[in-house]
Structures are given as C-alpha cells and as structure tokens.
Write a protein that holds these residues in place. Structure first.
Motif, PDB file in Angstrom:
ATOM      1  N   LYS A  23       0.838  -1.208   0.000  1.00  0.00           N
ATOM      2  CA  LYS A  23       0.000   0.000   0.000  1.00  0.00           C
ATOM      3  C   LYS A  23       0.874   1.259   0.000  1.00  0.00           C
ATOM      4  O   LYS A  23       0.649   2.176  -0.794  1.00  0.00           O
ATOM      5  N   SER A  24       1.871   1.294   0.872  1.00  0.00           N
ATOM      6  CA  SER A  24       2.722   2.493   0.973  1.00  0.00           C
ATOM      7  C   SER A  24       3.441   2.763  -0.346  1.00  0.00           C
ATOM      8  O   SER A  24       3.534   3.908  -0.802  1.00  0.00           O
ATOM      9  N   ARG A  28       2.979   5.919  -3.195  1.00  0.00           N
ATOM     10  CA  ARG A  28       4.140   6.750  -3.547  1.00  0.00           C
ATOM     11  C   ARG A  28       4.445   6.672  -5.042  1.00  0.00           C
ATOM     12  O   ARG A  28       4.857   7.665  -5.649  1.00  0.00           O
ATOM     13  N   ARG A 127      -0.312  17.356  12.799  1.00  0.00           N
ATOM     14  CA  ARG A 127       1.060  16.840  12.703  1.00  0.00           C
ATOM     15  C   ARG A 127       1.702  17.202  11.365  1.00  0.00           C
ATOM     16  O   ARG A 127       2.910  17.254  11.248  1.00  0.00           O
ATOM     17  N   SER A 168       6.246   8.855  12.773  1.00  0.00           N
ATOM     18  CA  SER A 168       5.331   8.680  11.647  1.00  0.00           C
ATOM     19  C   SER A 168       6.024   8.898  10.307  1.00  0.00           C
ATOM     20  O   SER A 168       6.554   9.979  10.037  1.00  0.00           O
ATOM     21  N   ALA A 169       5.978   7.866   9.468  1.00  0.00           N
ATOM     22  CA  ALA A 169       6.538   7.991   8.118  1.00  0.00           C
ATOM     23  C   ALA A 169       5.693   8.938   7.274  1.00  0.00           C
ATOM     24  O   ALA A 169       6.203   9.576   6.346  1.00  0.00           O
ATOM     25  N   GLN A 170       4.409   9.040   7.582  1.00  0.00           N
ATOM     26  CA  GLN A 170       3.560   9.938   6.805  1.00  0.00           C
ATOM     27  C   GLN A 170       3.979  11.385   7.030  1.00  0.00           C
ATOM     28  O   GLN A 170       4.015  12.190   6.090  1.00  0.00           O
ATOM     29  N   ARG A 195       9.328   3.742   8.278  1.00  0.00           N
ATOM     30  CA  ARG A 195       9.496   3.189   6.920  1.00  0.00           C
ATOM     31  C   ARG A 195      10.113   4.245   6.001  1.00  0.00           C
ATOM     32  O   ARG A 195       9.723   5.419   6.049  1.00  0.00           O
ATOM     33  N   ILE A 315       4.107  -1.314  13.062  1.00  0.00           N
ATOM     34  CA  ILE A 315       2.947  -0.633  13.659  1.00  0.00           C
ATOM     35  C   ILE A 315       1.620  -1.197  13.130  1.00  0.00           C
ATOM     36  O   ILE A 315       0.682  -1.412  13.898  1.00  0.00           O
ATOM     37  N   ASP A 316       1.543  -1.486  11.832  1.00  0.00           N
ATOM     38  CA  ASP A 316       0.270  -1.962  11.274  1.00  0.00           C
ATOM     39  C   ASP A 316       0.008  -3.439  11.579  1.00  0.00           C
ATOM     40  O   ASP A 316      -1.090  -3.941  11.343  1.00  0.00           O
ATOM     41  N   GLU A 339       0.716   5.476  19.030  1.00  0.00           N
ATOM     42  CA  GLU A 339       0.261   5.833  17.677  1.00  0.00           C
ATOM     43  C   GLU A 339      -0.924   4.967  17.218  1.00  0.00           C
ATOM     44  O   GLU A 339      -1.690   5.366  16.356  1.00  0.00           O
ATOM     45  N   LYS A 343      -4.963   5.563  14.396  1.00  0.00           N
ATOM     46  CA  LYS A 343      -5.128   4.876  13.108  1.00  0.00           C
ATOM     47  C   LYS A 343      -6.592   4.949  12.664  1.00  0.00           C
ATOM     48  O   LYS A 343      -7.348   5.747  13.186  1.00  0.00           O
ATOM     49  N   ARG A 389      -7.804  -3.554   9.101  1.00  0.00           N
ATOM     50  CA  ARG A 389      -6.919  -4.484   9.812  1.00  0.00           C
ATOM     51  C   ARG A 389      -7.618  -5.134  11.025  1.00  0.00           C
ATOM     52  O   ARG A 389      -7.286  -6.256  11.405  1.00  0.00           O
TER      53      ARG A 389
HETATM   54  C1  S3P Z   1       2.229   4.663   6.202  1.00  0.00           C
HETATM   55  C2  S3P Z   1       2.745   4.933   7.425  1.00  0.00           C
HETATM   56  C3  S3P Z   1       2.144   4.445   8.686  1.00  0.00           C
HETATM   57  C4  S3P Z   1       1.171   3.298   8.464  1.00  0.00           C
HETATM   58  C5  S3P Z   1       0.254   3.543   7.300  1.00  0.00           C
HETATM   59  C6  S3P Z   1       1.045   3.788   6.020  1.00  0.00           C
HETATM   60  C7  S3P Z   1       2.908   5.224   5.013  1.00  0.00           C
HETATM   61  O1  S3P Z   1       1.458   5.515   9.289  1.00  0.00           O
HETATM   62  O2  S3P Z   1       0.412   3.052   9.630  1.00  0.00           O
HETATM   63  O3  S3P Z   1      -0.591   2.419   7.105  1.00  0.00           O
HETATM   64  O4  S3P Z   1       2.635   4.764   3.885  1.00  0.00           O
HETATM   65  O5  S3P Z   1       3.745   6.118   5.186  1.00  0.00           O
HETATM   66  P1  S3P Z   1       2.261   6.563  10.230  1.00  0.00           P
HETATM   67  O6  S3P Z   1       3.392   7.035   9.430  1.00  0.00           O
HETATM   68  O7  S3P Z   1       1.327   7.674  10.575  1.00  0.00           O
HETATM   69  O8  S3P Z   1       2.660   5.744  11.422  1.00  0.00           O
END
Ligand code: S3P
Length: 432
Positions: A23-24, A28, A127, A168-170, A195, A315-316, A339, A343, A389
C-alpha cells in the motif's frame, strides 16, 4: 450494515499465496509519477480503495493516469503542470493520501479543498499542517487546521529544519515532499526510524537526498524523472496469513514476493521471537526495495515484549500480533505504541474489545496492551469498526475459535486487501 460469518477450521492451512501490492509503495509510485516528467509504469499495484483515492486526487489535478488490472501508467508532466482542481478532493479513508498529498499541495500555487470519510475526519492533521504552515502554506480547516475538511493554498515554500514530534513515516514524507518543492534545503531529524519508502523511491525517480544517520536532507526544486516500479507484496497484508499459519497446528504456507524492506520487517523478528518457524527464500533487491518469499511452518508460540524502535517497524501488524499472543505460552506486552490510537480507529480499544468478545484476556494500557496467552477463544460477534486491519484480525481469529465468528462491516477490508476472502478460502479450501 453487511455481516459475514466465519466457521472455524480444524485442519492445517497449506499452499502458497501472492499477496497484493504494498500500500505504501503503491501510493508513492502514483504521487512521484505524477510529479515526474515522463511515463511511470507501475506493476503489481494495489487496487485497494485507499490507493485509488491517490489516483483520483492526481487526476483531479489534470494528470493522465491509465488504470488496467495488470498495470498503471502515469503520464507525468512535472510538478509545475499540476492544475487547480475544479472540485474538492475526496480522500475517503486514506491517511496516507491525506498526509502525503498535503505535502505536495503546499508547494503548488493553487487552492485545494480536501475531505474524507468519518474515520479520516477524526484523525489528526496538525502533525502535518503545523510544519507546512511554518514553510509558508496557507491552511484553514476545522479546529484551526487540526481536522478535515481542510482548505490549502500552496505556493512558494521556505525550507525548514524539522524533527517530527510523532513516530510517523507519513509526517516525514509530507515534509520531504514539501521540501522537494521548496527553495533551498529542508532537513529532517528522525530520532526513531520509520518506513523509508519515500527516501528510497525518490532516489529511484532521480532525486538526490543526503542521509547521514538520523538526519535526512533534501534540496528543493529537483525535477523527478518517470520510471518503472514493480510493487512488492505488502508485508502488512502477508502478516495476516503468516499469523494464520502460526495459529493453526500443522500449517505450512508460502507467501511469495513479499516486500522485505528492513524498516518494515519488525513482524518477522517478532514471529521468530514467538517461536514461529520462518524461512526467507529467493531474496532480491528491485528498485531499491528488498523482496523475497516467506515460508511459515507452524510451531508452538511463546509470549514476547514489543517496545521501542521495533514499534514503527511493525505498527500496522500489532493487531494480528495481539491475536497471536492470545495463543502463546505466557504473557505478551506491547509498549510505546500510542500511535495505534490515531489509526483508522483507536486500535488499542478495537483490538482489546474484539479479542475480549472472543474470550481473550487483554488489558489495554495508555500506549499498548498486555495479553495473557494460551486462552481458548470462543465464537462471537465482532465489528471491524470500519478498520480493514481489525476486520482481517477477526476473520483470522475465526480459524481457531470454538464457534462461529460474525463480523459486522467486513467490506472495509477492500481498503488494503480486496482479495482477502478469496485468499482465505484458497488456503482453507481443501478442508471445507
Ligand atoms: C504509512 C505509514 C504508517 C502506516 C500507514 C502507512 C505510510 O502511518 O500506519 O498504514 O505509507 O507512510 P504513520 O506514518 O502515521 O505511522
């Protein structure tokens, strides 16, 4: 509301599965392809609802994107060609679309309105809106820009030095994307690694990043170049079937071409710590991302502790780990995972309520859970709470319950794993 009923299986799961695309990485690939000049072809794209929202957002900005079952083709014309949409952008349930897109929109000289579903409208956006305002974007919205709907007017951005206040990677990715469109050098210090697909993939699209330990620097105004992306299988989806094999005695499953980026493989370490028999086969690196096959063979489980830097690396997967813990010898403790409360639903509350409804002994804490092992699960009524999930965790639990499990609102599983029920049938089919 739709419901689905699952019956326990009393015989081993066997066979092999190719899980859907990550998904991530799918999000991207569309975002970077839309910012790039030239064509980007994406194979094994996740046709889940969240990733389709990202496609819709860039189509609303004039990007031509062809969607076929086996391939997505993005015809990028560079960031400066992105147009002002004539309509508000619907983000659905997708937090990744919301946070990463805001980073892009902040750097474009247009006006945008964003909204999402009920769940996304409850999730914190400050954030990302706080650093984006600091860079010069004009953002207005509910609760002073903390919640969707939001309106954003982007434009000329200044670079910042930023330390994300949450793991948070987001958030990191949002600021990196805004930094890519800003004038000058943006620097992000990430104390706990999350990530890193944005970093690896931006490099694949031709951008230069400087990464020294926990400091990531990006120079603005770099042009991206279209490229081809083969999306690996999503380890977060594979985790549900890895857990299924780890729960049902005698099982042996092969999960093929799963992404093994080390910032995502915390689940494999936890499975091994819990005693699961796990082997990685055919490992390779493609487009900067590791992938390989995962062979899982049942072995009795033992409890574990999950805390610290490991948490963002799985985390997921924590909902499905909590289910595993109910069947492990001894106690399992999950800490440093506050965190989870932000979600698609509050996953500490949802996991606790769901597992308790099935007979488990789980205690929620502020930042995690304490789960007592070796507890037989009975059947019962569960709810996905609109969270894919949680829905998949309940469905996998039904493999080992004494009676039936009924799941309310199973359709949200389409968000990340449209083939989930087919795959569940496939690995249990010979026994029904
Ligand atoms: C993601 C980052 C994670 C994850 C989400 C996808 C991403 O969230 O839980 O399903 O693609 O960067 P956070 O970065 O807010 O932890």
């Amino acid at each position: 509301m739709a419901k689905r009923t699952f019956h326990p299986v009393n015989s081993p799961l066997t066979g092999e599965l190719t899980v859907p695309g990550d998904k991530s990485i799918s999000h991207r690939a569309v975002i970077f392809g839309s910012l790039a000049e030239g064509t980007t072809e994406i194979t094994h794209f996740l046709h889940g609802e969240d990733c389709l929202r990202t496609i819709d957002a860039f189509r609303a900005m004039g990007v031509q994107i062809e969607v076929n079952e086996e391939k997505i083709i993005v015809h990028g014309k560079g960031a400066s060609a992105l147009e002002e949409p004539s309509r508000p952008i619907n983000l659905g349930n997708s937090g990744t679309t919301a946070r990463l897109l805001l980073g892009v929109l902040a750097g474009l000289p247009h006006h945008f309105v964003l909204y999402g579903d009920e769940s996304l409208s409850r999730r914190p956006m400050d954030r990302v809106t706080v650093p984006l305002r600091q860079m010069g974007a004009e953002i207005d919205g509910r609760s002073d820009g903390k919640l969707l709907p939001l309106a954003i007017r982007g434009g000329q951005l200044q670079p910042i030095s930023f330390e994300p206040p949450v793991k948070s990677a987001q958030v990191k990715s949002c600021v990196l994307l805004a930094g890519l469109l800003a004038d000058g050098q943006t620097v992000i210090t990430e104390k706990t690694p999350t990530r890193n697909h944005t970093e690896t993939m931006l490099e694949g699209f031709g951008a230069k990043l400087d990464i020294q330990g926990d400091v990531i620097s990006i120079n603005g105004k770099q042009a991206l170049k279209g490229t081809n992306v083969e999306v690996p299988g999503d380890i977060s989806s594979a985790a549900f079937f890895a857990a299924a094999a780890a729960l049902v005695p005698g099982s042996s499953l092969l999960l093929k071409r799963v992404g093994l980026n080390p910032t995502r493989t915390g689940i494999l370490e936890v499975l091994k710590n819990m005693g699961v028999n796990l082997t990685i086969l055919n490992e390779e690196v493609k487009g900067g991302e590791a992938l390989g096959d995962i062979q899982i063979d049942y072995a009795p489980l033992k409890g574990t502790i999950i805390a610290g830097d490991l948490v963002p690396r799985l985390i997921d997967e924590l909902p499905i780990v909590a289910l595993l813990a109910t069947q492990a010898e001894g106690e399992t403790r999950i800490r440093d995972a506050e965190e989870l409360r932000y979600k698609e639903t509050d996953r500490i509350a949802a996991v606790t309520n769901t597992l308790k409804a099935l007979g488990a002994t789980v205690k929620p804490t502020e930042d995690g859970m304490i789960i007592q092992g070796k507890t037989p699960l009975r059947g019962g009524n569960t709810d996905s709470f609109g969270d894919h999930r949680i829905g998949m965790m309940a469905a996998i639990a039904s493999l080992i319950t004494e009676g039936e499990v009924t799941l309310t609102n199973p359709d949200c599983i389409n968000i990340s794993y449209p083939a989930f029920f087919n795959h569940l049938e496939k690995v249990t089919a010979v026994h029904s």
